[in-house]
Design a protein around this motif. Structure first.
Motif, short mmCIF file in Angstrom:
data_model
loop_
_atom_site.label_atom_id
_atom_site.label_comp_id
_atom_site.label_asym_id
_atom_site.label_seq_id
_atom_site.Cartn_x
_atom_site.Cartn_y
_atom_site.Cartn_z
N ALA A 1 35.22 33.41 49.51
CA ALA A 1 35.48 32.61 48.30
C ALA A 1 35.72 31.16 48.65
CB ALA A 1 36.67 33.17 47.52
N GLY A 2 34.96 30.59 49.62
CA GLY A 2 35.05 29.18 49.94
C GLY A 2 36.37 28.82 50.60
N SER A 3 37.13 27.86 49.95
CA SER A 3 38.42 27.41 50.51
C SER A 3 39.47 28.52 50.54
CB SER A 3 38.96 26.22 49.70
OG SER A 3 39.18 26.60 48.36
N TYR A 4 39.24 29.63 49.77
CA TYR A 4 40.18 30.74 49.78
C TYR A 4 39.89 31.71 50.94
CZ TYR A 4 41.88 29.48 45.08
OH TYR A 4 42.43 28.82 44.02
N GLY A 5 38.75 31.46 51.67
CA GLY A 5 38.38 32.37 52.76
C GLY A 5 37.99 33.72 52.17
N TYR A 6 38.33 34.83 52.92
CA TYR A 6 38.05 36.17 52.42
C TYR A 6 39.15 36.53 51.40
CZ TYR A 6 34.55 36.74 56.01
OH TYR A 6 33.40 36.59 56.82
N ARG A 7 38.59 36.89 50.19
CA ARG A 7 39.52 37.14 49.06
C ARG A 7 39.21 38.48 48.41
NH1 ARG A 7 39.07 33.13 43.98
NH2 ARG A 7 37.03 34.21 43.88
N THR A 8 40.34 39.19 48.00
CA THR A 8 40.21 40.44 47.26
C THR A 8 40.96 40.27 45.94
OG1 THR A 8 40.08 41.77 49.29
CG2 THR A 8 40.67 42.90 47.23
N ALA B 1 46.04 52.42 44.47
CA ALA B 1 47.39 52.72 44.01
C ALA B 1 48.36 51.78 44.71
CB ALA B 1 47.75 54.16 44.28
N THR B 2 49.58 51.78 44.20
CA THR B 2 50.61 50.91 44.77
C THR B 2 50.85 51.30 46.23
OG1 THR B 2 51.70 50.73 42.62
CG2 THR B 2 53.01 50.16 44.55
N GLY B 3 50.76 50.27 47.08
CA GLY B 3 51.01 50.46 48.50
C GLY B 3 49.80 50.77 49.34
N ASP B 4 48.62 50.90 48.68
CA ASP B 4 47.40 51.14 49.47
C ASP B 4 47.03 49.90 50.27
OD1 ASP B 4 47.27 53.66 48.40
OD2 ASP B 4 45.66 53.20 46.94
N VAL B 5 46.49 50.10 51.48
CA VAL B 5 46.06 48.99 52.34
C VAL B 5 44.72 48.48 51.84
CG1 VAL B 5 45.44 48.24 54.66
CG2 VAL B 5 47.29 49.89 54.31
N ILE B 6 44.68 47.12 51.59
CA ILE B 6 43.44 46.53 51.05
C ILE B 6 42.85 45.52 52.03
CG2 ILE B 6 44.17 46.88 48.68
CD1 ILE B 6 44.94 43.90 48.60
N GLY B 7 43.54 45.14 53.13
CA GLY B 7 43.04 44.18 54.09
C GLY B 7 44.11 43.77 55.07
N LEU C 1 49.12 35.00 54.03
CA LEU C 1 48.53 35.57 52.82
C LEU C 1 48.87 34.66 51.66
CD1 LEU C 1 47.19 37.76 51.05
CD2 LEU C 1 49.43 38.86 50.92
N HIS C 2 47.83 34.16 50.97
CA HIS C 2 48.01 33.33 49.78
C HIS C 2 47.81 34.23 48.56
CE1 HIS C 2 47.69 29.69 47.25
NE2 HIS C 2 46.67 30.35 46.62
N LEU C 3 48.90 34.44 47.75
CA LEU C 3 48.87 35.34 46.59
C LEU C 3 48.96 34.52 45.31
CD1 LEU C 3 48.98 38.23 45.37
CD2 LEU C 3 51.48 38.06 45.53
N GLU C 4 47.99 34.80 44.37
CA GLU C 4 48.02 34.16 43.06
C GLU C 4 48.02 35.24 41.99
OE1 GLU C 4 45.05 31.20 42.35
OE2 GLU C 4 45.55 30.03 44.15
N VAL C 5 48.65 34.88 40.80
CA VAL C 5 48.75 35.78 39.65
C VAL C 5 48.12 35.07 38.45
CG1 VAL C 5 50.27 37.08 38.14
CG2 VAL C 5 50.83 36.85 40.57
N HIS C 6 47.11 35.74 37.81
CA HIS C 6 46.42 35.18 36.66
C HIS C 6 46.49 36.19 35.52
CE1 HIS C 6 44.37 31.80 38.85
NE2 HIS C 6 44.62 32.62 39.89
N LEU D 1 45.30 39.85 40.41
CA LEU D 1 46.06 39.49 41.62
C LEU D 1 45.04 39.10 42.69
CD1 LEU D 1 48.69 42.41 41.73
CD2 LEU D 1 48.90 40.16 40.67
N TRP D 2 45.22 37.81 43.19
CA TRP D 2 44.30 37.29 44.19
C TRP D 2 44.97 37.34 45.56
CZ3 TRP D 2 41.78 32.16 41.93
CH2 TRP D 2 41.13 32.46 40.72
N PHE D 3 44.28 38.00 46.54
CA PHE D 3 44.76 38.08 47.92
C PHE D 3 43.78 37.27 48.78
CE2 PHE D 3 45.97 41.87 45.65
CZ PHE D 3 47.30 42.10 46.03
N CYS D 4 44.23 36.09 49.31
CA CYS D 4 43.32 35.13 49.94
C CYS D 4 43.63 34.96 51.45
CB CYS D 4 43.38 33.80 49.25
SG CYS D 4 43.13 33.89 47.44
N HIS D 5 42.61 34.34 52.18
CA HIS D 5 42.68 33.99 53.60
C HIS D 5 42.78 35.23 54.50
CE1 HIS D 5 43.13 29.91 52.17
NE2 HIS D 5 44.38 30.11 51.70
N GLN D 6 42.22 36.34 54.05
CA GLN D 6 42.27 37.56 54.86
C GLN D 6 41.36 37.42 56.11
OE1 GLN D 6 42.30 41.39 52.54
NE2 GLN D 6 41.79 40.02 50.79
N SER D 7 41.82 38.09 57.11
CA SER D 7 40.94 38.16 58.31
C SER D 7 39.90 39.27 58.16
CB SER D 7 41.76 38.40 59.58
OG SER D 7 42.49 39.61 59.47
#
Length: 348
Positions: A269-276, A303-309, A322-327, A286-292
Motif C-alpha cells: 500500500a505504498g507509504s503504508y508498506g504491507y497492509r492488511t 476471529a479475535t486473536g487470530d494471527v494475521i501477520g 505496527l501502525h494501526l488505524e481505525v476508520h 482496521l488497518w494494520f500497516c508496515h508488516q514484514s
C-alpha cells in the motif's frame, strides 16, 4: 390659737349690796334693785341687722351679752388665725341673732358657757373641715398615683408582650430557616448520594460491559512500546499529522486480529508498506500497516486473536513497528485508535 377666756364672775344677786361699784364712790339708789322684766312678742321690736340685742333691764343681762360678744369675736379671730396657719382660704362664719329671752335664761354664767361652747364648736368644725379636705386631697392624689402606675405597668406589659412575640417570631423564623436549610442540605446530600450511586452503578455496568467486550477484543501486539499517537504534527506524514497509533516492537513480532471480521485487503500500500484491512460486522475498518509479512487472504473470516501477520519496517518508516488505524464505516478519515480501543475494554 385660742383667745383668753374671760375671768368668771359671781352671779348677780339684787338683794345684796356691793361695797363699791364701778365709777361711783358709794352705793346709789338708782342702781337697783330693779324688777324682773319678762319680754313678750308684743314688747320686742323686730330684729334687723346683725347682732341686735334686746332691751336690757338688769346688769346681769348686759354682762352676759358682753361676754357672748367677746366669745364670738374670739371665735372669729381663732378661725381666721387657724385659716392663716393652715394656708387655706378663710371660712366665713355667720352667727344668728339671739333673742333677749335666750340671753335672760342663760344668765351671766350661762352666757359664758354658751360662748365657750360656740367657740369650741366653731374650732372643731373648722378642724374637721380642714382634716376632711386634707384627707380628700390625699385620697385623690393617691388615686391619681395609682392610676398612673397602673397605666405604666399596663404599657410596660404590652411592650413586654410585643417584645416577647417579636422574639418568638424571630426564633420561629430562625428555626424555620434552619430547618429549611437542613432540608435543602439533606435533599442535596441525598441527590448527590443518588447521583454517586447512579454513577457507581453506571461505572459498574460499564466495567461489566467492557469486561465482556474485552473477551471479544484484544490488543494487536502483546509486547510493545507506544511511540506515536493520533494527531501528532510532523513533516514526515503526508497529511501533516499522525493518523494512527504506533506499537514499536522487534521485526517478526506476531500481529493478532483485534476483533472478528472479514479480510477486505491484504498487500502492498505504498507509504503504508504491507497492509492488511479487516472489516468488522459494524462496518468499521482496521488497518494494520508496515508488516514484514502477511498471513491472511482477502475474503478470509478471522476471529479475535487470530494471527494475521508480523511486525516490520516496510513503507515510510524510521524503524520496525505496527501502525494501526481505525476508520468507522469505511470512511477515509480515521479516528483516534487509543480512544476506540479503550471503548472496547482495552488499555493500550
Amino acid at each position: 390659737m385660742a383667745s383668753n377666756r374671760p375671768a368668771p364672775t359671781a352671779p348677780f344677786v339684787p338683794s345684796q349690796r356691793q361695797p363699791e361699784t364701778f365709777g361711783y364712790g358709794g352705793y346709789r339708789t338708782d342702781e337697783g334693785p330693779w324688777e324682773e322684766w319678762n319680754p313678750t312678742e308684743e314688747s320686742l321690736a323686730p330684729v334687723r341687722g346683725r347682732h341686735r340685742v334686746a332691751k336690757q333691764r338688769g346688769g346681769g343681762l348686759a354682762r352676759s351679752s358682753t361676754v357672748l360678744g367677746v366669745g364670738v369675736i374670739a371665735a372669729v379671730g381663732a378661725g381666721g388665725m387657724a385659716s392663716a396657719n393652715t394656708g387655706k382660704p378663710p371660712v366665713s362664719i355667720s352667727l344668728p341673732d339671739l333673742p333677749s329671752s335666750v340671753d335672760s335664761l342663760l344668765g351671766e354664767g350661762g352666757g359664758h358657757h354658751a360662748t365657750q361652747t360656740a367657740l369650741s364648736s366653731v374650732t372643731t368644725t373648722t378642724t374637721a373641715t380642714d382634716a376632711d379636705s386634707s384627707a380628700s386631697s390625699a385620697d385623690a392624689g393617691e388615686a391619681l398615683r395609682s392610676r398612673i402606675i397602673a397605666q405604666a405597668e399596663q404599657q410596660q406589659t404590652q411592650l413586654d408582650v410585643k417584645a416577647t412575640a417579636k422574639a418568638v417570631a424571630a426564633a420561629d423564623k430562625a428555626v424555620s430557616d434552619a430547618e429549611a436549610k437542613a432540608e435543602q442540605a439533606a435533599a442535596a446530600k441525598a441527590a448527590d448520594a443518588k447521583e454517586q450511586a447512579q454513577a457507581a452503578e453506571k461505572a459498574q455496568a460499564e466495567q461489566k460491559r467492557l469486561a465482556a467486550l474485552a473477551k471479544q477484543y484484544t490488543l494487536p501486539v502483546v509486547s510493545y512500546t507506544i511511540t506515536g499517537t493520533f494527531g501528532q504534527a510532523g513533516s514526515m506524514w503526508a497529511s501533516g499529522y499522525h493518523t494512527g497509533l504506533d506499537f514499536a516492537a522487534p521485526t517478526g513480532t506476531i500481529i493478532k486480529a483485534v476483533h472478528s471480521g472479514t479480510v477486505t485487503e491484504a498487500g502492498w500500500a505504498g507509504s503504508y508498506g504491507y497492509r492488511t484491512i479487516i472489516t468488522l460486522d459494524d462496518g468499521t475498518e482496521l488497518w494494520f500497516c508496515h508488516q514484514s509479512s502477511i498471513g491472511v487472504k482477502v475474503g478470509q473470516k478471522v476471529a479475535t486473536g487470530d494471527v494475521i501477520g508480523r511486525v516490520g519496517a516496510t513503507g515510510n518508516v524510521t524503524g520496525p513497528h505496527l501502525h494501526l488505524e481505525v476508520h468507522p464505516g469505511g470512511q477515509a478519515t480515521g479516528i483516534d485508535p487509543m480512544t476506540w480501543l479503550r471503548g472496547k475494554g482495552l488499555n493500550p
